[in-house]
Write an enzyme that holds these catalytic residues in place. Structure first.
Site, short mmCIF file in Angstrom:
data_model
loop_
_atom_site.label_atom_id
_atom_site.label_comp_id
_atom_site.label_asym_id
_atom_site.label_seq_id
_atom_site.Cartn_x
_atom_site.Cartn_y
_atom_site.Cartn_z
N CYS A 163 -3.37 0.06 10.68
CA CYS A 163 -3.88 -1.22 10.15
C CYS A 163 -4.68 -2.05 11.13
O CYS A 163 -5.67 -2.67 10.77
CB CYS A 163 -2.74 -2.11 9.67
SG CYS A 163 -1.24 -1.29 9.24
N ARG A 210 5.44 8.15 15.46
CA ARG A 210 6.64 7.36 15.19
C ARG A 210 7.84 8.08 15.75
O ARG A 210 8.00 9.28 15.53
CB ARG A 210 6.81 7.13 13.68
CG ARG A 210 5.70 6.28 13.12
CD ARG A 210 5.88 6.00 11.65
NE ARG A 210 4.68 5.37 11.13
CZ ARG A 210 4.44 5.16 9.84
NH1 ARG A 210 5.34 5.54 8.96
NH2 ARG A 210 3.33 4.58 9.46
N GLN A 259 -2.20 10.29 8.49
CA GLN A 259 -2.17 9.70 7.15
C GLN A 259 -3.58 9.57 6.60
O GLN A 259 -4.51 9.28 7.35
CB GLN A 259 -1.60 8.29 7.20
CG GLN A 259 -0.17 8.19 7.64
CD GLN A 259 0.24 6.73 7.74
OE1 GLN A 259 -0.38 5.95 8.47
NE2 GLN A 259 1.26 6.35 7.01
N ASP A 300 -5.16 7.12 5.32
CA ASP A 300 -4.79 5.71 5.28
C ASP A 300 -6.01 4.84 4.99
O ASP A 300 -7.08 5.05 5.55
CB ASP A 300 -4.22 5.34 6.65
CG ASP A 300 -3.34 4.11 6.59
OD1 ASP A 300 -3.16 3.57 5.48
OD2 ASP A 300 -2.85 3.70 7.65
N HIS A 317 -7.21 0.57 4.20
CA HIS A 317 -6.88 -0.85 4.07
C HIS A 317 -7.99 -1.52 3.30
O HIS A 317 -9.16 -1.41 3.67
CB HIS A 317 -6.69 -1.46 5.45
CG HIS A 317 -5.48 -0.89 6.14
ND1 HIS A 317 -5.56 0.20 6.96
CD2 HIS A 317 -4.17 -1.22 6.04
CE1 HIS A 317 -4.33 0.51 7.37
NE2 HIS A 317 -3.47 -0.32 6.82
N LYS A 372 5.85 -2.94 -2.02
CA LYS A 372 5.00 -1.77 -2.24
C LYS A 372 5.33 -1.04 -3.54
O LYS A 372 6.42 -1.18 -4.07
CB LYS A 372 5.11 -0.81 -1.07
CG LYS A 372 6.55 -0.39 -0.77
CD LYS A 372 6.61 0.55 0.42
CE LYS A 372 8.03 1.01 0.64
NZ LYS A 372 8.18 2.24 1.38
N HIS A 395 -2.51 -2.06 1.94
CA HIS A 395 -2.36 -0.85 2.74
C HIS A 395 -2.07 0.25 1.73
O HIS A 395 -1.22 0.06 0.86
CB HIS A 395 -1.15 -0.91 3.67
CG HIS A 395 -1.05 -2.12 4.53
ND1 HIS A 395 -1.10 -2.05 5.90
CD2 HIS A 395 -0.86 -3.42 4.23
CE1 HIS A 395 -0.94 -3.27 6.40
NE2 HIS A 395 -0.78 -4.11 5.42
ZN LIG Z 1 -1.46 -0.36 7.04
#
Ligand SMILES: [Zn+2]
Ligand SMILES: [Zn+2]
Length: 584
Positions: free
Chosen positions: A273, A302, A320, A322, A324, A403, A449
């Site tokens: 992010c 992680r 990911q 991913d 935003h 979420k 996200h």
């Molecule tokens: Zn994020």
């Protein structure tokens, strides 16, 4: 439906008590840890000097059967925490004492049946006779509290069902799951490895696994571009201050890796992010610029405890898909809807059905109550308006926002967490993100996200099991293999190989001096979709004799015809809908 699940959970957890009783009786001195119900059954962790053998499991089962036949009631009793400490101290149950230490309440509950007593929140079924069918499945090592610094205990897994018939269905499915196990297939198909020398939870992609991932990533980038996303790339490490500002350090540091460069503390990013927010902040945004959709195939680290690492689904480094999205509050609804359609399109391509869940504010979180309410409402409104059913998980949201979780169901009806859509009013506030509105004033954008496939590692693991390694042509790491009948045919076979290679087919050659049947068998085990056989007859007529991996032999055809035949099939399936880019 809900009730049924609850009954099954109670039934299984009750069976774990009966198992613990049997273990306690058969192996005096054993210490009890925890024994919850799981999605597929139950387990109980024991601290016992003796290593449980398959014979032991049979003895435990036999004793359990007696207890079940006696139809003994489960009795709940309330104890003060002090009294419970005395009770379990007397029994030398050191793990129960540790659990008691962590309980804040003054009162705790104890469940008894027969001579067995356990510290337990419950609930249970009313008596042991309600347990219909059960089976102990396996023993595995498990660290106390999943922490490798703690003692390794023995975990006995089992399952239970109201009826024998339901259990038989489950056991058949379990066999099928073993056949499809991605760790085994990953090795057999030479896709990936996880090597202790490199480190636990770190995936090494071999050539065939790497090409599979490349195909998926390429597919993803194209799909995102079609839907008005922009591709971005953030740095792998970034300064600690940034992660303090975002709240990650306070709320997420147990999962983060730290490193030092010169005198600066850095974080190996656990999420993508922050760089995306810095891109947003790099220039003044106007209401006309929004929504902005930043997409990154973002690799994150992680720190998962080694006890929970498991094949591809739980790793320490993963990538990911991913994105935003930064948008105006009035665009939020459309954006969430767009993501849901995106998810639906992609799940259709892979033949996955899925279920939706909404997760709300967790105990450890940032942001105001109003923001949480607004964000949760936004997510629920879209689902309600589209008439999509969903379950609510109270307190399961991310620390910065609620979420929608998408749980996909594979061919074995197992559920996997993949896509999520998180609605976040906090980060834009913390990073002072603004846009100039129509009124000339500065306003706060909202941030979404979202991931579609989620972790590529996990998704690849799911795909391997979903297809049992026999990927559709467009995903197959090797699409065709050329098999020679005799060494005489090698020059012609080499031409065929070159031709297919130039046409962009992922092709291999097997020109070994082995029997054709043997080579076909090997290619089938490798689950290669097409075997292209080349012998004298094919050479003379300038044709090939293709076979499918299911054993179907096709009649001889020219290479042109072969390419035409697989041409359609090898392309990426078309998604049904495409989102426009601009929607200002
Ligand atoms: Zn994020
Ligand atoms: Zn219990």
């Amino acid at each position: 439906m809900q009730k049924e699940t609850d009954f099954l959970t109670r039934l299984r957890h009750s069976t774990s008590h009966v198992m613990a009783q049997a273990v306690e009786e058969l192996f005096p001195g054993v210490k009890l840890a925890i024994g919850p119900a799981t999605q597929d059954g139950f387990y109980y962790d024991f601290d016992c000097e003796r290593t449980f053998s398959p014979d032991d499991l049979a003895k435990i089962e036999a004793r359990m059967r007696q207890v079940i036949a006696q139809d003994l009631p489960f009795i709940r009793e309330e104890y003060s925490k002090e009294d419970a400490v005395v009770l379990f101290k007397e029994r030398g149950e050191i793990y129960k004492l540790e659990i008691l230490e962590d309980i804040d309440n003054d009162a705790v509950s104890i469940y008894r049946h027969d001579d067995f007593t356990d510290l337990c929140r419950g609930p249970h079924v009313s008596s042991t006779g309600e347990i219909g069918a059960f089976k102990l499945l396996s023993v595995a090592g498990a660290y106390w509290r999943g922490d490798e610094r703690n003692k390794m205990l023995q975990r006995i897994y089992g399952t239970a069902f109201p009826t024998q018939e339901e259990m038989d269905t489950f056991l058949a499915r379990l066999e099928e799951a073993k056949r499809r196990d991605h760790r085994r297939l990953g090795r057999e198909l030479d896709l990936f490895s996880i090597n202790e020398e490199a480190g636990a939870g770190l995936v090494i992609y071999h050539p065939k696994g790497a090409i599979l991932r490349w195909i998926l990533e390429d597919f993803e980038r194209r799909e995102h571009l079609k839907r008005g996303y922009q591709l971005v790339i953030g740095p792998q490490i970034s300064r600690l201050e940034l992660w303090k500002r975002s709240g990650h350090f306070d709320n997420y540091k147990d999962y983060m890796y730290f490193t030092q460069v010169d005198d600066q503390e850095y974080v190996l990013k656990p999420m993508n992010c922050l760089a995306h927010m810095l891109i947003y902040k790099s220039s003044q945004r106007s209401y006309r610029d929004l929504p902005l959709r930043y997409f990154e195939m973002g690799t994150v680290h992680r720190h998962e405890r080694s006890g929970v690492l498991h094949g591809l689904p739980r790793v320490r480094e993963f990538t990911q898909d991913d994105a935003h999205i930064l948008c105006r509050p009035d665009q939020l609804h459309d954006e969430i809807e767009g993501i849901l359609r995106f998810v639906d399109d992609v799940m259709n391509i892979f033949d996955f059905s899925y279920e939706l869940e909404v997760s709300t504010r967790p105990a450890k979180s940032i942001g105001s109550e109003e923001d949480w309410e607004m964000a949760t409402k936004a997510l629920r409104d879209v689902l309600d308006k589209r008439g999509l059913p969903y379950e609510v998980n109270e307190g399961e949201g991310a620390f910065y926002g609620p979420k929608i979780d998408v749980k996909l169901k594979d061919t074995l009806e197992r559920k996997w967490q993949c896509a999520t859509i998180q609605c976040d009013f906090s980060m834009p506030e913390r990073f002072d993100l603004t846009y100039v509105g129509q009124d000339g004033e500065k306003h706060r954008p909202v941030m979404l996200h979202r991931v579609i496939l989620g972790s590529m590692e996990r998704f690849i693991g799911i795909l391997i099991e979903h297809y049992a390694g026999a990927f559709p042509l467009w995903l197959s790491p090797v699409q065709a293999v050329i098999l020679t009948l005799t060494d005489r045919n090698i020059p012609y076979a080499a031409q065929v190989y070159q031709h297919l290679l130039q046409e962009g087919i992922r092709v291999e050659k097997d020109f070994r001096n082995e029997k054709l049947g043997f080579k076909i068998r090997e290619a089938q085990l490798q689950k290669i979709p097409y075997m292209v056989v080349v012998g004298d007859k094919e050479e003379q007529t300038k044709t090939v004799a293709p076979r499918k991996r299911d054993g179907t032999a096709l009649k001889g055809m020219t290479l042109q015809d072969f390419l035409a035949m697989i041409g359609e099939e090898r392309g990426v399936p078309k998604t049904t809908r495409q989102e426009g880019g601009d929607r200002t």
